[in-house]
Design an enzyme around this catalytic site. Structure first.
Site, mmCIF file in Angstrom:
data_model
loop_
_atom_site.group_PDB
_atom_site.id
_atom_site.type_symbol
_atom_site.label_atom_id
_atom_site.label_comp_id
_atom_site.label_asym_id
_atom_site.label_seq_id
_atom_site.Cartn_x
_atom_site.Cartn_y
_atom_site.Cartn_z
ATOM 1 N N GLY A 143 -13.130 -15.698 -26.162
ATOM 2 C CA GLY A 143 -13.452 -14.654 -27.138
ATOM 3 C C GLY A 143 -12.336 -13.639 -27.370
ATOM 4 N N GLY A 170 -11.266 -19.996 -25.995
ATOM 5 C CA GLY A 170 -12.677 -19.978 -26.387
ATOM 6 C C GLY A 170 -13.483 -18.886 -25.699
ATOM 7 N N GLY A 217 -7.822 -14.536 -20.888
ATOM 8 C CA GLY A 217 -8.990 -15.379 -20.600
ATOM 9 C C GLY A 217 -8.776 -16.784 -21.143
ATOM 10 C CB SER A 262 -1.479 -13.968 -20.272
ATOM 11 O OG SER A 262 -2.645 -13.297 -20.641
#
Ligand SMILES: Nc1ncnc2c1ncn2[C@@H]1O[C@H](COP(=O)(O)OS(=O)(=O)O)[C@@H](OP(=O)(O)O)[C@H]1O
Ligand SMILES: Nc1ncnc2c1ncn2[C@@H]1O[C@H](COP(=O)(O)OP(=O)(O)O)[C@@H](O)[C@H]1O
Length: 203
Positions: free
Chosen positions: A37, A35, A32, A106
């Site tokens: 998470g 920031g 993701g 990624s």
């Protein structure tokens, strides 16, 4: 590249190592935006799994880029090689009976799929840590989005460098609508319902 190399087969296989661990091993691959998470969830999950007696390791992009991947930049090549290396390391840990929590942007779908191909179907669990770029910018836990804005940091994921969302991840966690605790519960529930946390013992 692999000519004249002969695979050295160990005497103890990964199933025997799982028996020693007492549980199966797999990679939980958190992907993701910066920031979104990923690190927070990997750390919270590790505590939860530790309490359940599960052996874990966290492979966090930020940390690995201080050592194993310190020669890599954020170019397309640098990121692809980063993903490849972390994938290979995660496979080594999984083969050693250790649950591997990967926290890596990624951003490239094909590169993540190449890592998936290292594993059997059950042992690679892709978790899309979903969070809109506006929320990531608001959170800005490391002040990097500010640097993009104020200092002209270039090639930042989601700003002027691509992020390719997974088409078919095993788990989607929306960190804009779920609390950290809820996200952890969702992942643990997935692992339990897919029998990934069952006790393994010598029969
Ligand atoms: N240009 C650019 N783009 C994105 N992120 C950047 C960049 N420069 C530095 N950082 C910091 O590096 C962390 C991401 O490293 P990764 O190894 O996970 O990135 S990648 O998978 O190779 O794309 C990322 O960590 P997270 O915020 O935890 O994702 C940032 O802290
Ligand atoms: N549901 C959630 N899951 C994870 N982090 C969350 C969530 N809600 C808010 N946050 C906050 O978002 C930030 C995420 O930062 P971080 O874990 O470093 O992200 P990443 O590793 O993806 O860059 C943290 O400050 C965390 O407290």
């Amino acid at each position: 590249m692999t000519r004249n190399l002969v695979w050295a087969k160990p005497n103890i296989d990964s199933y025997q190592k799982n028996i020693l661990s007492g549980h199966s091993s797999f990679t939980l691959w958190l992907t993701g935006l910066s920031g979104s998470g990923k690190s927070t969830l990997a750390q919270e999950l590790e505590v939860k799994l530790y309490d359940m007696g599960v052996h874990t390791v966290i492979l966090d992009g930020d940390n690995l880029r201080h050592g194993l991947c310190r020669d890599l930049d954020f170019s397309e090549y640098g990121r692809l090689e980063n993903i490849r290396r972390v994938g290979e390391v995660s496979k080594l840990f999984v083969d050693s009976g250790i649950v591997t929590l990967v926290s890596l942007i990624s951003p490239y779908r094909e590169a993540r799929d190449e890592v998936r191909n290292l594993f059997d179907d059950e042992s690679f669990i892709e978790v899309f840590v979903k969070c809109g770029i506006d929320t990531c910018i608001k959170r800005d836990p490391k002040g990097l989005y500010q640097k993009v804005k104020k200092e002209g940091l270039r090639g930042f994921t989601g700003i002027d460098s691509p992020y390719e969302e997974p088409f078919n991840p095993e788990i989607v966690i929306d960190t804009e609508i779920s609390t950290i605790e809820e996200c952890v519960v969702t992942i643990i529930d997935y692992l339990k319902s897919h029998e990934r946390l069952n006790v393994i013992s010598k029969s």
